[in-house]
Structure formats: structure tokens, C-alpha cells
Design a protein around this motif. Structure first.
Motif, PDB file in Angstrom:
ATOM      1  N   ILE A  76       0.850  -1.196   0.000  1.00  0.00           N
ATOM      2  CA  ILE A  76       0.000   0.000   0.000  1.00  0.00           C
ATOM      3  C   ILE A  76       0.883   1.243   0.000  1.00  0.00           C
ATOM      4  CG2 ILE A  76      -1.745   1.305   1.306  1.00  0.00           C
ATOM      5  CD1 ILE A  76      -2.618  -1.448   2.462  1.00  0.00           C
ATOM      6  N   ALA A  77       0.624   2.164  -0.906  1.00  0.00           N
ATOM      7  CA  ALA A  77       1.402   3.401  -0.988  1.00  0.00           C
ATOM      8  C   ALA A  77       0.942   4.385   0.082  1.00  0.00           C
ATOM      9  CB  ALA A  77       1.253   4.026  -2.369  1.00  0.00           C
ATOM     10  N   TYR A  78       1.881   5.185   0.561  1.00  0.00           N
ATOM     11  CA  TYR A  78       1.581   6.175   1.597  1.00  0.00           C
ATOM     12  C   TYR A  78       2.146   7.526   1.169  1.00  0.00           C
ATOM     13  CZ  TYR A  78       1.145   8.156   6.332  1.00  0.00           C
ATOM     14  OH  TYR A  78       0.807   8.923   7.423  1.00  0.00           O
ATOM     15  N   ILE A  79       1.300   8.546   1.201  1.00  0.00           N
ATOM     16  CA  ILE A  79       1.701   9.901   0.829  1.00  0.00           C
ATOM     17  C   ILE A  79       1.518  10.799   2.043  1.00  0.00           C
ATOM     18  CG2 ILE A  79       1.071  11.929  -0.556  1.00  0.00           C
ATOM     19  CD1 ILE A  79       0.281  10.050  -2.808  1.00  0.00           C
ATOM     20  N   ASP A  80       2.551  11.566   2.388  1.00  0.00           N
ATOM     21  CA  ASP A  80       2.409  12.574   3.444  1.00  0.00           C
ATOM     22  C   ASP A  80       2.271  13.943   2.763  1.00  0.00           C
ATOM     23  OD1 ASP A  80       5.362  11.703   3.092  1.00  0.00           O
ATOM     24  OD2 ASP A  80       5.587  13.721   3.918  1.00  0.00           O
ATOM     25  N   CYS A  81       1.164  14.595   3.037  1.00  0.00           N
ATOM     26  CA  CYS A  81       0.853  15.863   2.372  1.00  0.00           C
ATOM     27  C   CYS A  81       0.715  16.967   3.409  1.00  0.00           C
ATOM     28  CB  CYS A  81      -0.443  15.724   1.566  1.00  0.00           C
ATOM     29  SG  CYS A  81      -0.913  17.227   0.676  1.00  0.00           S
ATOM     30  N   GLY A  82       1.715  17.839   3.481  1.00  0.00           N
ATOM     31  CA  GLY A  82       1.600  19.020   4.324  1.00  0.00           C
ATOM     32  C   GLY A  82       0.604  19.976   3.695  1.00  0.00           C
ATOM     33  N   THR A  83      -0.410  20.353   4.465  1.00  0.00           N
ATOM     34  CA  THR A  83      -1.524  21.133   3.925  1.00  0.00           C
ATOM     35  C   THR A  83      -1.624  22.469   4.637  1.00  0.00           C
ATOM     36  OG1 THR A  83      -2.707  19.046   3.561  1.00  0.00           O
ATOM     37  CG2 THR A  83      -3.994  21.086   3.387  1.00  0.00           C
ATOM     38  N   SER A  84      -1.550  23.559   3.884  1.00  0.00           N
ATOM     39  CA  SER A  84      -1.692  24.898   4.457  1.00  0.00           C
ATOM     40  C   SER A  84      -2.825  25.627   3.740  1.00  0.00           C
ATOM     41  CB  SER A  84      -0.391  25.681   4.299  1.00  0.00           C
ATOM     42  OG  SER A  84      -0.509  26.975   4.873  1.00  0.00           O
ATOM     43  N   GLY A  85      -3.531  26.443   4.474  1.00  0.00           N
ATOM     44  CA  GLY A  85      -4.640  27.189   3.883  1.00  0.00           C
ATOM     45  C   GLY A  85      -5.731  27.492   4.884  1.00  0.00           C
TER      46      GLY A  85
END
Length: 309
Positions: free
Chosen positions: A113-122
């Protein structure tokens, strides 16, 4: 494209709504029935459980987590893991510690299973203005979710990108938040200085508004500051207590580990901690020492009322 969104609080629900506006379908789960009901009004297809959410998604599945960092992320992944299959993909869009993201990526990779870490600003403005997305993970996995990222971003070609391998997205967001601490502290100190200069009776809202155009210090933070001062120039309804999300602490710790001098970020974090001390022993001891060595006058503490704060 179809996406599962786990966590339908303010951020998760708004992000899901923006993704839907981009032409995609979102199935959403939140443990709170009220949150699921509110999400349905935004066009999100509600799921009563994680199992129901996973079952409703086409294979290979993509599930985006917008839940509190730490144990909640690990617990949610543990619940999802038996429901997912090799080829599926999990995104953590919250403010997780980057080393946790690296660990989770390795663990999920062992299951295919692929894992993506997404820093989210807004923040709360992301629904209208778009989100800044700092993405870490496998290139192919990130490319697969490209349509979702472009729907969330301010524009298809702006405000988002893969910044590196697993952990890089949340590391970049951590540093982003550390910088944010320093910028906010500088604005706060400058406006406090002007507020204290009674001789000039400065209109702080006017000054902020002037600085918004052409000034070297113009920024979105300044725009928000001007709006707040326009509503309440004295901030009379605001308590002097500043929270922190934890990312400033991680940034300072990382600076120490890497032998990088980061005094502005460090001191801005310490000022936030100081804001919470209603009965500062530090200040009491400072005053006492001045009295001991120099005979400087002490200000007496007000008598206790016996009433709770």
C-alpha cells in the motif's frame, strides 16, 4: 476520480467540498453523526463506518486522512489496513511528525500500500482560495493523485508539488509552520510597539491597511491582521493566550539536531509558552532578585479573593 475522506471536521469537510467542485466524487467518514450529516449537505457521500467507506471505493482505492496527528493516525491506519489491498493508497493530510510519516510509509509498503504525506496549508480560507500542498512520497503514487491535488490547489500549476520522498511533505510543512511562528511574532511585536506609543495615537488598522500595498512587509498574514484590527482595534475581546500546534516545537528540535541556528523561530515558540503563564514565577523571582541586590521596589501581589479563576 473517487476518493475516500476520513475526518470531516472543518478542514476535512472543506477539502472534500473543494475536491467535489473539481469534478470528483468523495465518500466521507467521521465518527460523529452530526459531521457526516453536515458533510452530506456539501455533496459528500456519507459512510457510516470505515468498512462502508472502503467498500464504496473503486479499486485501486485512495483514502485521505484528515485526523489529529499522533495516535489517532496510527489507530485509523490500523483499522483501515485489514480493509485495504495491495495497490491501494493512503494520504495523511494532517500535521503529522515527519518521522512518523516515514515509519508509516515503510509499514504500509510491506503490505503493498502506498503512503503519501501531504503538508496542507490554507486553513479556513482554503475552500475559497485553494490549499498549499507540500507532498512527500513515491513519484508514481503522487502522479496518480494529481487530479485531486490540482483540484485542491489555488491553480492546477501553482501551490502544490512533490517535494521529495516519504516524510519530505510533512517535514516541509513543519518548517513552514516554524517560519509562520516567527512572522506572526514579528508582526505582533511591531504592532504592540505602535500601540504603546500613545503620543502619536496611531490608528493600527490604518497602518496595517497602508502596509498591505507596496510595502516590503506586505503579506496574507498582514491582510488578516488588518481585517482583525478593523473589527476590533484594541482586541478587547481576545485573551492573551496563544496556543501552539506542536510543529513549532518539532522545528526547534530539528534545528538543534541539525546544528542550525534558528533564534527567531525558537524565541517565538517560547513567547507562546510565556503567554499561558498567568502567575509567572519567573517574573516574581526576577523582581525579587532586583530587590535583593539593588533594593529595587517590589510590587505587592493583589490579595487572594478565594474565588476560582
Amino acid at each position: 476520480m473517487e476518493l475516500g475522506m476520513v475526518g470531516l471536521g472543518r478542514m476535512g469537510a472543506n477539502m472534500a467540498e473543494r475536491i467535489i467542485r473539481g469534478g470528483h466524487r468523495v465518500i466521507g467518514f467521521d465518527p460523529g453523526a452530526a459531521a457526516r450529516q453536515a458533510a452530506q449537505a456539501k455533496g459528500i457521500v456519507p459512510a457510516a463506518s470505515l468498512a462502508e467507506l472502503v467498500a464504496a471505493l473503486p479499486v485501486p482505492r485512495a483514502v485521505w486522512l484528515m485526523v489529529p496527528a499522533g495516535k489517532v493516525v496510527d489507530d485509523t491506519i490500523a483499522q483501515l489496513l485489514p480493509l485495504l489491498a495491495p495497490g491501494d493508497l493512503v494520504v495523511d493530510g494532517g500535521n503529522s511528525y515527519y518521522k512518523d510519516s516515514q515509519r508509516r510509509s515503510r509499514e504500509l509498503a510491506g503490505h503493498g500500500i502506498a503512503y503519501i504525506d501531504c503538508g496542507t496549508s490554507g486553513g479556513v480560507w482554503g475552500l475559497k482560495e485553494g490549499y498549499s500542498l507540500m507532498i512527500g512520497g513515491d513519484e508514481a503514487a503522487v502522479a496518480r493523485l494529481g487530479p485531486v491535488f490540482t483540484a485542491l490547489a489555488p491553480a492546477p500549476d501553482r501551490g502544490w508539488g512533490r517535494v521529495g520522498p516519504s516524510g519530505a511533505g510533512h517535514f516541509t510543512k513543519m518548517v513552514h509552520n516554524g517560519i509562520e511562528y516567527g512572522m506572526m511574532q514579528a508582526y505582533a511585536e511591531g504592532f504592540a510597539l505602535m500601540e504603546r506609543k500613545e503620543e502619536f495615537a496611531l490608528d493600527l488598522h490604518q497602518v496595517a491597511d497602508i502596509w498591505r500595498d507596496g510595502s516590503v512587509v506586505r503579506s496574507w498574514l498582514l491582510d488578516l491582521t488588518a481585517d482583525a484590527l478593523g473589527r476590533d482595534a484594541r482586541l478587547s475581546s481576545v485573551a492573551p493566550f496563544v496556543e501552539d500546534s506542536g510543529e513549532g516545537r518539532w522545528t526547534v528540535a530539528e534545528a538543534i539536531d541539525l546544528d542550525v541556528s534558528a533564534p527567531v523561530i525558537t524565541l517565538s515558540l517560547l513567547e507562546r509558552l510565556r503567554s499561558r503563564d498567568k502567575d509567572s514565577f519567573t517574573d516574581k523571582l526576577l523582581a525579587t532578585m532586583r530587590n535583593e541586590f539593588g533594593g529595587h521596589a517590589l510590587h505587592a501581589a493583589p490579595p487572594a479573593t478565594g474565588k476560582p479563576d
